[in-house]
Scaffold this motif. Structure first.
Motif, short mmCIF file in Angstrom:
data_model
loop_
_atom_site.label_atom_id
_atom_site.label_comp_id
_atom_site.label_asym_id
_atom_site.label_seq_id
_atom_site.Cartn_x
_atom_site.Cartn_y
_atom_site.Cartn_z
N VAL A 19 0.99 -1.26 -0.15
CA VAL A 19 -0.08 -0.05 -0.29
C VAL A 19 0.82 1.10 0.14
CG1 VAL A 19 -1.83 -1.11 1.24
CG2 VAL A 19 -0.07 -0.15 2.47
N ASP A 20 2.23 1.21 0.25
CA ASP A 20 3.11 2.30 0.07
C ASP A 20 4.45 1.81 -0.02
OD1 ASP A 20 3.72 5.00 0.36
OD2 ASP A 20 2.92 5.40 2.39
N ASP A 21 5.14 2.67 -0.38
CA ASP A 21 6.90 2.47 -0.45
C ASP A 21 7.62 3.68 -0.08
OD1 ASP A 21 7.41 4.19 -3.06
OD2 ASP A 21 5.75 2.87 -3.74
N ILE A 22 8.79 3.32 0.45
CA ILE A 22 9.50 4.49 1.08
C ILE A 22 10.97 4.30 0.61
CG2 ILE A 22 10.37 5.40 3.33
CD1 ILE A 22 7.94 3.63 4.70
N ALA A 23 11.70 5.17 0.33
CA ALA A 23 12.93 5.28 -0.22
C ALA A 23 14.06 5.09 0.81
CB ALA A 23 13.12 6.38 -1.28
N VAL A 24 14.73 4.30 0.72
CA VAL A 24 16.00 4.51 1.93
C VAL A 24 17.27 4.17 1.16
CG1 VAL A 24 14.32 3.53 3.76
CG2 VAL A 24 15.59 1.86 2.20
N GLU A 25 18.41 3.73 1.68
CA GLU A 25 19.73 3.44 0.99
C GLU A 25 19.54 2.20 0.23
OE1 GLU A 25 22.85 4.27 3.30
OE2 GLU A 25 22.24 6.30 4.04
N PRO A 26 20.35 2.10 -0.86
CA PRO A 26 20.62 0.69 -1.27
C PRO A 26 21.36 -0.31 -0.42
CG PRO A 26 20.92 2.56 -3.06
CD PRO A 26 20.76 3.27 -1.70
N ALA B 152 10.33 -0.17 16.98
CA ALA B 152 10.19 0.04 18.27
C ALA B 152 9.07 0.85 18.38
CB ALA B 152 11.38 0.91 18.76
N GLY B 153 7.86 0.35 19.08
CA GLY B 153 6.49 0.89 19.12
C GLY B 153 6.14 1.08 17.51
N ASP B 154 5.71 2.42 17.15
CA ASP B 154 5.44 2.71 15.76
C ASP B 154 6.37 3.23 14.99
OD1 ASP B 154 2.49 2.23 16.38
OD2 ASP B 154 2.45 4.09 17.40
N THR B 155 7.65 3.08 15.28
CA THR B 155 8.83 3.40 14.65
C THR B 155 9.42 2.19 13.94
OG1 THR B 155 8.78 5.40 15.86
CG2 THR B 155 10.80 4.91 14.67
N THR C 76 26.21 1.08 3.84
CA THR C 76 27.02 1.74 2.97
C THR C 76 27.27 3.01 4.15
OG1 THR C 76 26.07 0.93 1.02
CG2 THR C 76 27.27 2.88 0.71
N SER C 77 26.53 3.55 4.43
CA SER C 77 26.73 5.00 5.01
C SER C 77 27.02 4.98 6.54
CB SER C 77 25.42 5.90 4.86
OG SER C 77 24.29 5.44 5.44
N GLY C 78 26.60 3.56 7.25
CA GLY C 78 27.01 3.29 8.55
C GLY C 78 25.83 4.17 9.39
N THR C 79 24.60 4.08 8.96
CA THR C 79 23.41 4.62 9.63
C THR C 79 22.27 3.76 9.73
OG1 THR C 79 22.56 5.73 7.55
CG2 THR C 79 24.29 7.06 8.65
N ILE C 80 21.47 4.11 10.49
CA ILE C 80 19.93 3.55 10.63
C ILE C 80 19.14 4.66 10.01
CG2 ILE C 80 20.59 1.75 11.99
CD1 ILE C 80 19.04 3.13 14.08
N SER C 81 18.12 4.20 9.15
CA SER C 81 17.15 5.17 8.84
C SER C 81 15.81 4.92 9.75
CB SER C 81 16.52 4.84 7.33
OG SER C 81 17.54 5.08 6.46
N ALA D 263 3.50 8.63 8.81
CA ALA D 263 3.45 9.29 7.47
C ALA D 263 4.41 8.63 6.37
CB ALA D 263 4.23 10.54 7.84
N ASN D 264 4.67 7.38 6.76
CA ASN D 264 5.74 6.50 6.01
C ASN D 264 6.68 7.23 5.30
OD1 ASN D 264 4.47 4.05 6.62
ND2 ASN D 264 2.78 4.06 5.16
N THR D 265 7.37 7.96 6.12
CA THR D 265 8.71 8.75 5.57
C THR D 265 9.59 8.54 6.26
OG1 THR D 265 7.85 10.80 6.83
CG2 THR D 265 7.25 10.51 4.63
N VAL D 266 11.06 8.74 5.83
CA VAL D 266 12.12 8.86 6.60
C VAL D 266 12.37 9.95 7.39
CG1 VAL D 266 14.85 8.68 6.58
CG2 VAL D 266 13.38 7.17 5.16
N ALA D 267 12.07 9.85 8.79
CA ALA D 267 12.01 10.97 9.55
C ALA D 267 13.65 11.57 9.87
CB ALA D 267 11.50 10.77 10.83
N SER D 268 14.52 10.55 10.02
CA SER D 268 15.90 10.83 10.41
C SER D 268 16.67 9.91 9.93
CB SER D 268 16.13 11.57 11.63
OG SER D 268 15.71 10.53 12.54
N THR D 269 18.19 10.03 9.89
CA THR D 269 19.03 8.83 10.00
C THR D 269 19.99 9.21 11.31
OG1 THR D 269 20.57 10.14 8.65
CG2 THR D 269 19.05 8.80 7.43
#
Length: 347
Positions: free
Chosen positions: A130-137, A145-148, A155-160, A166-172
């Protein structure tokens, strides 16, 4: 070992073979040569393979529905849905590309990630994207963790950090080098950093790293329950035991036996399951006496692992077997229609 046929009432879309299922194996495949497992007495609870469930190609990782009635496994271009009462595949949800990591939020929505860098959101009522969200390859692992939802980005040494409202990347969030897999315990997200030999502890209320826990070697698989975090370390072929109250390593359990991949622990913290892909086995360890363990033969190239909420069943993905092995305790035998005892202990 009995292979149960896919139910004809729920035809499955044709899927491409996913290489994501062997990523944990490939990551660990360059590690040290096999060692002989430490011998020990039989664990207090005896486990055996009670059945094998046929699923899609290259099954990878697991998640369970909030009510525990459904088990989700990523396999090829989609998710197979297993009824935990009968241990049969009852439906499938197709995705536009091969997927590996998976997480489920309290609403029941299913999130899966593909190596091309897209998270797909699946409605559990319709089993459709029903939706898709762009993250890193090359993203591999997921946890909620709950609703998150959190996605590891090697590659970048991060977590999205995905806001599921909202089904968006809020931060990394920067973590260590080459983050691979993740688990959540009591509001803290723990991430294995295979490139820096440590584990990042991330407070999910602030999305900040609150501790970096050295393990050495190459930590990959991770799980948690009952105040403890357990991480597979590939070089020493061992499991690091972390006290979540102090975020420190309090024990190391030597496993040996070849390339270690997925790991799971029962919710009560009594039993650990560690997959050994070279030998197609799972080692089962009693946490009250880590020298007490036995090994059971599963399917070809075991990768992912998960334990059921009732502490009596565990599931193993067999990456080259297109199947899931069901492990149950002798004290709590499997009662599903496909639960015919076929396995035996070895090693």
């Amino acid at each position: 070992m009995l292979n149960t046929a896919r139910p004809t009432a729920s035809p499955r879309p044709q899927r491409r073979i996913s290489r994501l299922a062997v990523l944990p194996v490939l990551t660990a495949g360059v590690l040290a040569a096999a060692q002989v497992p430490t011998a020990g007495a039989a664990p207090a609870s005896v486990w055996e393979v009670s059945s094998t469930i046929a699923v899609g190609e290259a099954p990878n990782q697991f998640a369970v529905s909030p009510d525990g009635t459904r088990l989700y496994v990523t396999a090829g271009d989609g998710v197979d849905i297993i009824d935990t009462a009968t241990n049969t595949v009852v439906a499938s949800a197709a995705t536009p590309a091969s997927v590996g990591g998976i997480a489920v939020v309290p609403s029941g929505d299913i999130y899966v990630v593909g190596s091309a860098g897209t998270v797909y959101v699946i409605d559990p009522q319709t089993n459709t994207v029903v939706d898709d969200i762009a993250v890193e390859p090359n993203s591999i692992g997921m946890t909620a963790a709950g609703d998150t939802v959190y996605v590891t980005n090697p590659t970048s040494g991060t977590i999205s950090v995905i806001d599921t409202a909202a089904n968006t990347v809020a931060s990394t969030v920067p973590v260590g080098k080459n983050p691979v897999l993740a688990t959540t315990l009591d509001g803290t997200v723990y991430v294995t950093n295979a490139g820096s030999g440590d584990i990042s502890a991330v407070d999910s209320t602030t999305d900040t790293v609150v501790a970096t826990i050295p393990t050495g070697g190459v930590p990959v698989g991770i799980t948690s329950a009952a105040g403890r975090v357990y991480a597979v370390e590939g070089i020493s072929q061992s499991v690091a035991v972390i006290d979540a109250s102090t975020d420190t390593v309090v024990d190391t359990i030597t496993v040996g036996g070849g390339t270690l991949t997925g790991i799971a622990v029962t919710p009560d913290g009594s039993t650990i399951f560690v997959n050994q892909s070279d030998t197609d086995t799972t080692t089962i360890i009693d946490t009250t006496d880590p020298s007490s363990r036995h090994t059971v033969t599963v399917g070809a190239r075991p990768g992912g692992a998960i334990a059921s909420p009732d502490n009596n069943t565990a599931y193993i993905t067999n990456g080259e077997g297109a199947s899931v092995s069901v492990l149950t305790t002798a004290a709590q035998p499997c009662t599903g229609i496909t639960c015919i005892p076929t396995g035996s202990f070895g090693g």
